[in-house]
Write a protein that holds these residues in place. Structure first.
Motif, short mmCIF file in Angstrom:
data_model
loop_
_atom_site.label_atom_id
_atom_site.label_comp_id
_atom_site.label_asym_id
_atom_site.label_seq_id
_atom_site.Cartn_x
_atom_site.Cartn_y
_atom_site.Cartn_z
N ASN A 318 0.82 -1.18 0.07
CA ASN A 318 0.08 0.00 0.06
C ASN A 318 0.75 1.25 0.03
N ALA A 319 1.87 1.23 0.69
CA ALA A 319 2.83 2.44 0.78
C ALA A 319 3.36 2.58 -0.47
N VAL A 320 3.75 1.78 -1.28
CA VAL A 320 4.28 1.78 -2.62
C VAL A 320 3.42 1.81 -3.79
N GLY A 321 2.38 1.14 -3.59
CA GLY A 321 1.25 1.15 -4.59
C GLY A 321 0.40 2.36 -4.80
N PHE A 322 0.24 3.01 -3.54
CA PHE A 322 -0.64 4.28 -3.45
C PHE A 322 0.26 5.08 -2.69
N PRO A 323 1.46 5.61 -3.49
CA PRO A 323 2.29 6.63 -2.71
C PRO A 323 1.78 8.03 -2.38
N SER A 324 2.49 8.36 -1.45
CA SER A 324 2.70 9.72 -1.12
C SER A 324 4.10 10.12 -0.53
N SER A 325 4.10 11.26 -0.29
CA SER A 325 5.65 11.69 0.38
C SER A 325 5.87 11.12 1.75
N LEU A 326 4.58 11.00 2.51
CA LEU A 326 4.56 10.46 3.68
C LEU A 326 4.87 8.89 3.73
N SER A 327 4.22 8.10 2.78
CA SER A 327 4.44 6.59 2.79
C SER A 327 5.87 6.40 2.07
N LEU A 328 6.29 7.22 1.25
CA LEU A 328 7.49 6.95 0.42
C LEU A 328 8.48 6.73 1.26
N LYS A 329 8.68 7.65 2.24
CA LYS A 329 9.77 7.83 3.24
C LYS A 329 9.94 6.66 4.02
N TRP A 330 8.67 6.19 4.34
CA TRP A 330 8.66 5.00 5.37
C TRP A 330 9.00 3.61 4.48
N ALA A 331 8.41 3.55 3.26
CA ALA A 331 8.56 2.52 2.39
C ALA A 331 9.99 2.39 1.87
N THR A 332 10.80 3.53 1.75
CA THR A 332 12.21 3.28 1.41
C THR A 332 12.99 2.87 2.27
N ASP A 333 12.73 3.16 3.71
CA ASP A 333 13.50 2.55 4.76
C ASP A 333 13.40 0.89 4.83
N GLU A 334 12.14 0.67 4.53
CA GLU A 334 11.82 -0.66 4.53
C GLU A 334 12.38 -1.46 3.62
N VAL A 335 12.08 -1.24 2.20
CA VAL A 335 12.21 -2.01 1.17
C VAL A 335 13.64 -1.78 0.43
N ALA A 336 14.16 -0.57 0.35
CA ALA A 336 15.42 -0.15 -0.20
C ALA A 336 16.62 -1.53 0.08
N PRO A 337 16.71 -1.51 1.35
CA PRO A 337 17.74 -2.73 1.81
C PRO A 337 17.34 -4.04 1.25
N MET A 338 16.06 -4.42 1.16
CA MET A 338 15.86 -5.84 0.48
C MET A 338 16.11 -5.85 -0.81
N LEU A 339 15.48 -4.74 -1.75
CA LEU A 339 15.99 -4.62 -3.13
C LEU A 339 17.40 -4.62 -3.42
N ALA A 340 18.24 -3.99 -2.56
CA ALA A 340 19.75 -3.77 -3.08
C ALA A 340 20.14 -5.42 -2.60
N ASP A 341 19.92 -6.07 -1.48
CA ASP A 341 20.29 -7.52 -1.41
C ASP A 341 20.17 -8.29 -2.44
N ALA A 342 18.86 -8.02 -2.93
CA ALA A 342 18.45 -9.07 -4.17
C ALA A 342 19.25 -8.61 -5.46
N ALA A 343 19.50 -7.31 -5.73
CA ALA A 343 20.19 -7.10 -6.89
C ALA A 343 21.55 -7.20 -6.70
N ALA A 344 22.28 -7.29 -5.62
CA ALA A 344 23.54 -7.66 -5.40
C ALA A 344 23.71 -9.23 -5.63
N LYS A 345 22.69 -9.92 -5.75
CA LYS A 345 22.79 -11.37 -6.17
C LYS A 345 23.02 -11.60 -7.50
N SER A 346 22.66 -10.50 -8.50
CA SER A 346 22.86 -10.52 -9.82
C SER A 346 24.25 -10.26 -10.25
N GLU A 347 25.07 -9.90 -9.66
CA GLU A 347 26.52 -9.61 -9.82
C GLU A 347 27.34 -10.79 -9.97
#
Length: 347
Positions: A318-347
């Motif tokens: 919901n935070a990223v699918g229906f975004p606002s500046s409020l939800s995006l800050k929270w979502a970035t802190d929650e999701v960006a580390p998981m995405l970066a970990d997954a992306a690193a596995k493609s290297e």
């Protein structure tokens, strides 16, 4: 008697609409020529006229009682420093928030002062009566899927209804924020919160360089016999992922889409979904509806473990699918580390 007649008419209109609380896929809009101009007055000056799919909306005086009709609209108001007179909730929202109806990012903004809840599943007549009883002087409905032309017509007889130009959740969150802020007479506040959100996203891309240029596909759900897949990155979850430097796979953009812009994929085509990483929206984090297919298990990204599951019961979709500046800050802190970990596995 007149108000009761209006309530009955609004109730009939609401009964004909559906409240859709799932994560919207980010398809391209083909009817963008319906977008009208918004007249933005100077800070604090009224009247203000803003555009909308069902007609221009004029706000004659500074609103003090703003009522959102979707959680995303509540987020936009909170991001602008405006506390809604009620928070709209539905069954999915209540289930994901342990019955509170308040998302984590909203709780932080509200502190301990939580407005009353407006149950959007309560039935058309009840909703209409509660809207009237709350006595709003402006309704905000840029993300409410149940706002159709007949509903708008009935509500707008009593209240200015600030709404979308094309469809609910159909414009970038920045545009919706600007529109709402204009209607509230605080256009400069919109630019302030948008700039801060973009600064936060830029900081995340610097912190996680593995995301830059990595390709992804996003599975939004199972519709019974086929998968819903992100087919465009121009709004919602796609806009969020691209803002972090990720690139939607070229294959995803070739998929046929449904009426809401979601890509449609048969299970026989799962093998085409490979990318550097895969994002999956799931009810509780369980990917059983995919792992039962051998074609999914054989995808190189799956074999590498480059899969990020976004569970609906955490609020992240919901935070990223229906975004606002409020939800995006929270979502970035929650999701960006998981995405970066997954992306690193493609290297």
């Amino acid at each position: 008697m007149r108000i009761h007649k209006r309530l009955r008419r609004i109730g009939v209109a609401l009964a004909a609409t559906a409240v859709l609380a799932g994560v919207a896929a980010c398809g391209s809009d083909t009817d963008s020529d319906t977008t009208a101009e918004t007249t933005v007055a100077a800070e604090g000056q009224f009247p203000v006229t803003v555009s909308g799919k069902f007609g221009e909306v004029t706000v004659e005086a500074e609103p003090t009682r703003a009522l959102p009709l979707s959680p995303q609209d509540a987020d936009i108001l909170l991001s602008l420093g405006v506390t809604p007179i009620a928070l709209p909730v539905d069954a999915q929202n209540l289930a994901a928030t342990n019955g509170t109806g308040v998302w984590p990012w909203e709780a932080e903004a509200l502190g301990g002062d939580v407005p009353p809840l407006l149950d959007m599943d309560a039935g058309a007549t009840v909703i209409a009566e509660k809207i009237a009883a709350l006595q709003p002087d402006i309704i905000v409905s840029t993300g409410f899927w149940g706002l159709e032309e007949n509903t708008y017509g009935q509500l707008s007889e009593q209240f200015p209804v600030v709404h979308f130009d094309v469809r609910a959740n159909g414009e970038p969150w920045q545009d919706s924020t600007r529109k709402v802020a204009a209607a509230l007479g605080i256009p400069e506040k919109a630019e302030e919160v948008i700039e801060q959100a973009e600064v936060d996203l830029a900081a995340a891309t610097e912190q996680y360089p593995a995301l830059e240029g990595a390709t992804y596909n996003a599975i939004i759900g199972d519709t019974g016999g086929q998968l819903s897949v992100l087919a465009s990155d121009d709004r919602g979850i796609g806009q969020f992922l691209s803002s972090l430097g990720l690139e939607l796979s070229e294959y995803a953009t070739t998929l046929p889409v449904d009426a809401d812009g979601r890509g449609v994929l048969s299970y026989e085509q799962i093998s085409q979904l490979d990318a550097d990483l895969l994002v999956v929206v799931s009810p509780t984090g369980d990917l059983g509806y995919l792992t039962k297919f051998e074609a999914w298990n054989r995808l190189p990204a799956v074999e590498r473990g480059a899969v990020v599951s976004l569970a609906r019961n955490t609020g992240i979709p919901n935070a990223v699918g229906f975004p606002s500046s409020l939800s995006l800050k929270w979502a970035t802190d929650e999701v960006a580390p998981m995405l970066a970990d997954a992306a690193a596995k493609s290297e």
